[in-house]
Design a protein around this motif. Structure first.
Motif, short mmCIF file in Angstrom:
data_model
loop_
_atom_site.label_atom_id
_atom_site.label_comp_id
_atom_site.label_asym_id
_atom_site.label_seq_id
_atom_site.Cartn_x
_atom_site.Cartn_y
_atom_site.Cartn_z
N ASP A 113 -4.80 12.33 3.61
CA ASP A 113 -4.60 13.38 2.61
C ASP A 113 -4.99 12.90 1.22
O ASP A 113 -5.56 13.65 0.42
CB ASP A 113 -3.14 13.82 2.62
N ASP A 114 -4.72 11.63 0.89
CA ASP A 114 -5.04 11.09 -0.43
C ASP A 114 -5.38 9.61 -0.28
O ASP A 114 -4.50 8.76 -0.17
CB ASP A 114 -3.87 11.27 -1.39
N GLY A 115 -6.67 9.30 -0.29
CA GLY A 115 -7.11 7.93 -0.08
C GLY A 115 -6.87 7.00 -1.25
O GLY A 115 -7.04 5.79 -1.12
N ARG A 116 -6.48 7.54 -2.41
CA ARG A 116 -6.24 6.70 -3.59
C ARG A 116 -4.76 6.63 -3.97
O ARG A 116 -4.43 6.18 -5.06
CB ARG A 116 -7.06 7.20 -4.78
N ILE A 117 -3.90 7.06 -3.08
CA ILE A 117 -2.48 6.98 -3.36
C ILE A 117 -2.08 5.53 -3.61
O ILE A 117 -2.61 4.61 -2.97
CB ILE A 117 -1.66 7.60 -2.19
N SER A 118 -1.17 5.30 -4.54
CA SER A 118 -0.76 3.93 -4.86
C SER A 118 0.07 3.35 -3.72
O SER A 118 0.65 4.08 -2.91
CB SER A 118 0.07 3.92 -6.15
N TRP A 119 0.14 2.01 -3.68
CA TRP A 119 0.94 1.35 -2.65
C TRP A 119 2.41 1.76 -2.79
O TRP A 119 3.11 1.94 -1.79
CB TRP A 119 0.81 -0.16 -2.75
N GLN A 120 2.88 1.92 -4.03
CA GLN A 120 4.27 2.30 -4.25
C GLN A 120 4.55 3.69 -3.69
O GLN A 120 5.55 3.92 -3.00
CB GLN A 120 4.60 2.25 -5.75
N ASP A 121 3.67 4.64 -4.00
CA ASP A 121 3.88 6.01 -3.52
C ASP A 121 3.69 6.10 -2.00
O ASP A 121 4.40 6.84 -1.32
CB ASP A 121 2.92 6.96 -4.22
N LEU A 122 2.73 5.35 -1.48
CA LEU A 122 2.53 5.33 -0.03
C LEU A 122 3.78 4.79 0.67
O LEU A 122 4.23 5.34 1.68
CB LEU A 122 1.32 4.46 0.31
N ARG B 97 1.21 -2.04 2.18
CA ARG B 97 -0.10 -2.63 1.91
C ARG B 97 -0.56 -3.52 3.05
O ARG B 97 -1.72 -3.46 3.47
CB ARG B 97 -0.05 -3.42 0.61
N ARG B 98 0.35 -4.35 3.57
CA ARG B 98 -0.03 -5.28 4.64
C ARG B 98 -0.47 -4.53 5.89
O ARG B 98 -1.51 -4.86 6.48
CB ARG B 98 1.15 -6.19 4.97
N ARG B 99 0.28 -3.52 6.30
CA ARG B 99 -0.09 -2.77 7.50
C ARG B 99 -1.38 -1.99 7.29
O ARG B 99 -2.24 -1.93 8.18
CB ARG B 99 1.03 -1.80 7.89
N THR B 100 -1.54 -1.39 6.11
CA THR B 100 -2.75 -0.62 5.83
C THR B 100 -3.98 -1.52 5.82
O THR B 100 -5.02 -1.18 6.42
CB THR B 100 -2.63 0.11 4.47
N GLU B 101 -3.89 -2.66 5.18
CA GLU B 101 -5.04 -3.56 5.13
C GLU B 101 -5.36 -4.17 6.49
O GLU B 101 -6.52 -4.48 6.77
CB GLU B 101 -4.80 -4.63 4.07
N THR B 102 -4.36 -4.31 7.34
CA THR B 102 -4.61 -4.76 8.71
C THR B 102 -5.42 -3.71 9.46
O THR B 102 -6.39 -4.04 10.17
CB THR B 102 -3.29 -5.03 9.46
N LEU B 103 -5.04 -2.46 9.31
CA LEU B 103 -5.79 -1.37 9.96
C LEU B 103 -7.22 -1.30 9.44
O LEU B 103 -8.16 -1.05 10.19
CB LEU B 103 -5.08 -0.03 9.73
N MET B 104 -7.38 -1.55 8.14
CA MET B 104 -8.72 -1.55 7.55
C MET B 104 -9.56 -2.70 8.12
O MET B 104 -10.72 -2.52 8.49
CB MET B 104 -8.62 -1.68 6.03
N ALA B 105 -8.96 -3.88 8.18
CA ALA B 105 -9.69 -5.05 8.68
C ALA B 105 -10.11 -4.87 10.13
O ALA B 105 -11.18 -5.35 10.54
CB ALA B 105 -8.83 -6.30 8.53
N GLN B 106 -9.29 -4.18 10.91
CA GLN B 106 -9.63 -3.91 12.30
C GLN B 106 -10.73 -2.87 12.45
O GLN B 106 -11.30 -2.71 13.52
CB GLN B 106 -8.37 -3.43 13.05
N GLY B 107 -11.02 -2.16 11.36
CA GLY B 107 -12.02 -1.10 11.42
C GLY B 107 -11.46 0.24 11.87
O GLY B 107 -12.20 1.22 11.95
#
Length: 339
Positions: A195-204, A216-226
């Motif tokens: 819905d909002d790809g630029r939402i802050s880590w705090q708001d997310l 942040r850790r879980r999101t960046e893990t999903l990103m790294a996995q592709g």
């Protein structure tokens, strides 16, 4: 989308967002040689006007959740405009455009199984009035996608620096044999970022009921996995690229990979993929003028190794892009249905 005029600084800001969709205002300011406050104002204006948005997306092939097929429709005179919006309202369509050329409409459709695709192609599509013929091309290899589109708004060195900061994959990789499982938290994080790809880590984190560090850790893990990819969505016309077209090519099978890689590196190519069906290389391009389209076809497409046949259709209207229907068309459809 509201009418919006953009200047050179706006173009540079959009270029930075294309290279790094989650870049901070400070990072963008450094890339475009402007202040953080100015970038913040410019970006807020662009987003408010609907000229640009940033979204997250589950990579359907990496996650093994769905496969993609391009469906081209040849329609009775006047029928394409009437069926494009109902087609865009399908959950399965990621993009829908009305064209002029050998076909009248094209849609990218995600399907989860052969039975799912069978139902869509054999039962749902034939219900539309005015469809005279359908052609389908299943995506089997992606060479470039809009996640990594670089129209050349910024110097290559700046684009490379911005891309180096990305945690998600902007280039294409072969899909893995096995998909990484997503937890309930992962699903929630992804839903918010779609819905909002630029939402802050705090708001997310607040939306998902976890700490910012966990989000942040879980999101960046999903990103790294592709699995999770970020995308800056902008209509090419906003950037002055007023000719948006689709190309369907027939390439000697031994040369598909080489031709795909050549096109993937071209600034005018928004996406290009190898496909099954009557054409084995399909893509979207965006150029500034008819003469630029002619040059692309004659100098680039015409010299592709193994080229056998080329078909081009120019987009007249974007009904849906990146999963979102044009708000103006939604309003128009609502007023028609209520009259």
């Amino acid at each position: 989308m509201d009418s919006v005029k953009i200047d050179e600084l706006d173009r540079l800001v959009i270029g930075a967002l294309l290279a790094q969709p989650r870049a901070t205002h400070a990072v963008i300011g450094q890339a475009v040689r402007s202040s953080e406050a100015t970038v913040s104002r410019r970006l807020a204006r662009l987003r408010r006007a609907g000229a640009v948005r940033v979204v997250g997306a589950i990579d359907s092939q990496i996650s093994h959740r769905a496969r993609s097929v391009f469906v081209r429709l040849r329609c009775a005179p006047g029928a394409a405009d009437e069926l494009a919006l109902p087609l865009a309202q399908w959950d399965e369509t990621g993009s829908v455009k009305v064209l002029t050329g050998s076909v009248d409409c094209v849609a990218e459709i995600a399907y989860t199984s052969n039975e799912h695709l069978y139902r869509l192609m054999m039962h749902e599509l034939p219900r539309f009035d005015g469809v005279m013929a359908t052609f389908s091309n299943q995506v089997i290899r992606r060479f470039s996608t809009p996640h990594g589109w670089n129209p050349g708004l910024l110097p290559d060195t700046v684009v490379a620096e911005l891309r180096a900061e990305r945690r998600d994959r902007w280039s294409e990789h072969p899909e893995p044999d096995e998909a990484a499982p997503l937890s309930e938290l992962d699903e929630h994080l992804v839903a918010v970022l779609i819905d909002d790809g630029r939402i802050s880590w705090q708001d997310l984190a607040a939306r998902c009921g976890v700490t910012p560090s966990t989000a942040r850790r879980r999101t960046e893990t999903l990103m790294a996995q592709g699995v999770l990819r970020m995308r800056t969505v902008v209509e090419p016309e906003v950037l002055g690229l007023t000719v948006n077209a689709f190309v369907w090519l027939t390439i000697n099978p031994t040369k598909i990979g080489l031709a795909g890689e050549i096109l993937a590196r071209h600034r005018s190519v928004v996406m290009i993929a190898a496909t099954t069906g009557d054409r084995n290389l399909c893509g979207e391009i965006a150029v500034a003028s008819d003469s630029a389209l002619y040059e692309f076809l004659s100098e680039t497409v015409g010299h592709l190794p193994g080229l056998i046949h080329a078909d081009v259709a120019v987009a007249l209207r974007t009904v849906k892009r990146a999963g979102m229907i044009d708000p103006d068309l939604r309003t128009t459809a609502g007023s028609r249905s209520g009259s």
